[in-house]
Design a protein around this motif. Structure first.
Motif, short mmCIF file in Angstrom:
data_model
loop_
_atom_site.label_atom_id
_atom_site.label_comp_id
_atom_site.label_asym_id
_atom_site.label_seq_id
_atom_site.Cartn_x
_atom_site.Cartn_y
_atom_site.Cartn_z
N ASP A 114 60.26 -23.82 20.03
CA ASP A 114 60.76 -24.10 21.38
C ASP A 114 60.03 -25.35 21.90
OD1 ASP A 114 61.43 -24.20 24.03
OD2 ASP A 114 60.50 -22.27 24.56
N PRO A 115 60.75 -26.45 22.11
CA PRO A 115 60.08 -27.68 22.56
C PRO A 115 59.52 -27.59 23.97
CG PRO A 115 62.46 -27.97 22.59
CD PRO A 115 62.21 -26.64 21.96
N ASP A 116 59.94 -26.58 24.74
CA ASP A 116 59.48 -26.45 26.12
C ASP A 116 58.23 -25.58 26.25
OD1 ASP A 116 61.57 -28.04 26.99
OD2 ASP A 116 62.93 -26.33 27.21
N THR A 117 57.74 -25.05 25.14
CA THR A 117 56.53 -24.22 25.15
C THR A 117 55.54 -24.83 24.17
OG1 THR A 117 57.85 -22.24 25.59
CG2 THR A 117 55.61 -21.89 24.81
N PRO A 118 54.28 -25.04 24.56
CA PRO A 118 53.31 -25.61 23.61
C PRO A 118 53.29 -24.82 22.30
CG PRO A 118 52.36 -25.50 25.81
CD PRO A 118 53.68 -24.77 25.88
N LEU A 119 53.28 -25.54 21.18
CA LEU A 119 53.29 -24.88 19.88
C LEU A 119 52.10 -23.94 19.74
CD1 LEU A 119 54.70 -24.60 17.13
CD2 LEU A 119 53.27 -26.50 16.31
N ALA A 120 50.96 -24.34 20.26
CA ALA A 120 49.77 -23.49 20.17
C ALA A 120 49.97 -22.17 20.91
CB ALA A 120 48.55 -24.22 20.73
N ASP A 121 50.76 -22.17 21.97
CA ASP A 121 51.04 -20.92 22.69
C ASP A 121 51.97 -20.02 21.88
OD1 ASP A 121 49.53 -22.03 24.66
OD2 ASP A 121 51.15 -22.22 26.15
N GLN A 122 52.99 -20.63 21.27
CA GLN A 122 53.93 -19.85 20.46
C GLN A 122 53.23 -19.21 19.26
OE1 GLN A 122 57.92 -21.91 19.92
NE2 GLN A 122 56.84 -23.56 20.98
N LEU A 123 52.51 -20.04 18.52
CA LEU A 123 51.85 -19.53 17.32
C LEU A 123 50.64 -18.68 17.66
CD1 LEU A 123 52.18 -22.63 14.98
CD2 LEU A 123 53.64 -20.60 15.12
N GLY A 124 50.01 -18.97 18.82
CA GLY A 124 48.89 -18.14 19.26
C GLY A 124 49.33 -16.71 19.53
#
Length: 279
Positions: free
Chosen positions: A127-137
């Motif tokens: 999701d480009p609107d959510t930081p990748l670190a938040d998604q994978l975190g």
């Protein structure tokens, strides 16, 4: 011949030719009964990797697989994908990688699949609107809690894969790739270099007629079908490739699984390799 097994994440062994459940009808009635029969036949034929997703019917596909196969036989991996939500009056799907959404979707998938842990969970799209670190975190936290075993990605670039691997271990990548569509060749190369499973979706696709005719010619020489040639080509293309062809018909399923025993000579491979210019 290409090895018939692969260890996802280095430890989770599956047969290399899997099954994509996306096409299975889930509405009540004869179509659903046929879907249950196809899923059960896949397991009978030795398939140990079945791919589904929340997006396939808003969870209905996951429920269908649980109905057909639970309690799951030892060694069967049912992998699912999250990260899309429905919104708006028409129920449009959109990317949504917010941590609370991913967590809720994992909880729902556990319930629908009737398991306490999803051994391989894939992020359907970044999701480009959510930081990748938040998604994978969020997924890393769920893994720490024992709710998921391994983390995979889908439709990523080489750069995105590299960035993701700085945050979590990535066990698999699911990108579009087949004999005639090799746009993601660089991603495949990156996965091969790191021992990451590469699950090509749309593993069989027929392009312009000249290419189709050449595949048909190779198939005729081998007393096989063009689909079997396309799948055998994938299996021989790289040891990390795990094709997941989908079908709602038992005869097509049996045809697909038989591709694992098809041997392509180097001469055949050379002809097929020329059908698509690498990206």
């Amino acid at each position: 011949m290409a090895s018939s097994a692969f260890r996802i994440g280095g430890d989770l062994e599956v047969g290399r030719l899997g099954f994509g459940a996306m096409r299975l009808p889930t509405e009540p009635g004869p179509g659903r009964e046929a879907s249950v029969a196809v899923a059960r036949r896949a397991v009978e034929l030795g398939v140990t990797l079945i791919d589904t997703a929340y997006m396939y019917g808003g969870g209905a596909n996951e429920e269908l697989l649980a109905e057909a196969l639970h309690p799951y036989p030892d060694g069967l991996l049912v992998t699912t994908k999250i990260g899309l939500t429905r919104s708006g009056p028409s129920g449009e799907w959109k990317l949504d990688g917010r941590p609370e959404v991913l967590r809720d979707q994992v909880e729902q998938a556990l319930r629908r699949l009737r398991v306490e842990r999803i051994e391989l969970l894939q992020l359907h799209r970044i999701d480009p609107d959510t930081p990748l670190a938040d998604q994978l975190g969020a997924l890393r936290d769920l893994r720490a809690e024992g709710k998921i075993g391994r983390i995979g990605l889908s439709e990523v670039s080489v750069g995105e894969l590299k960035e993701a691997r700085e945050i979590v271990d990535v066990a698999s990548v699911q990108n579009r790739y087949n004999l005639l569509d090799r746009e993601h060749e660089p991603v495949l190369a990156a996965c091969e270099a790191e021992g990451i499973a590469f699950l090509p979706w749309r593993p069989v696709a027929w392009g312009e007629s000249g290419a189709r005719a050449e595949v048909a010619a190779v198939a005729a020489e081998l007393d096989a079908t063009p689909t079997q040639v396309a799948l055998a080509w994938l299996l021989g293309r790289s040891p990390v490739i795990l094709p997941i062809p989908g079908t709602a018909r038992i005869d097509h399923l049996e045809e697909n699984v038989a591709a694992e025993d098809l041997h392509l000579s180097q001469a055949h491979r050379d002809r097929l390799d020329q059908l698509s210019e690498p990206a």
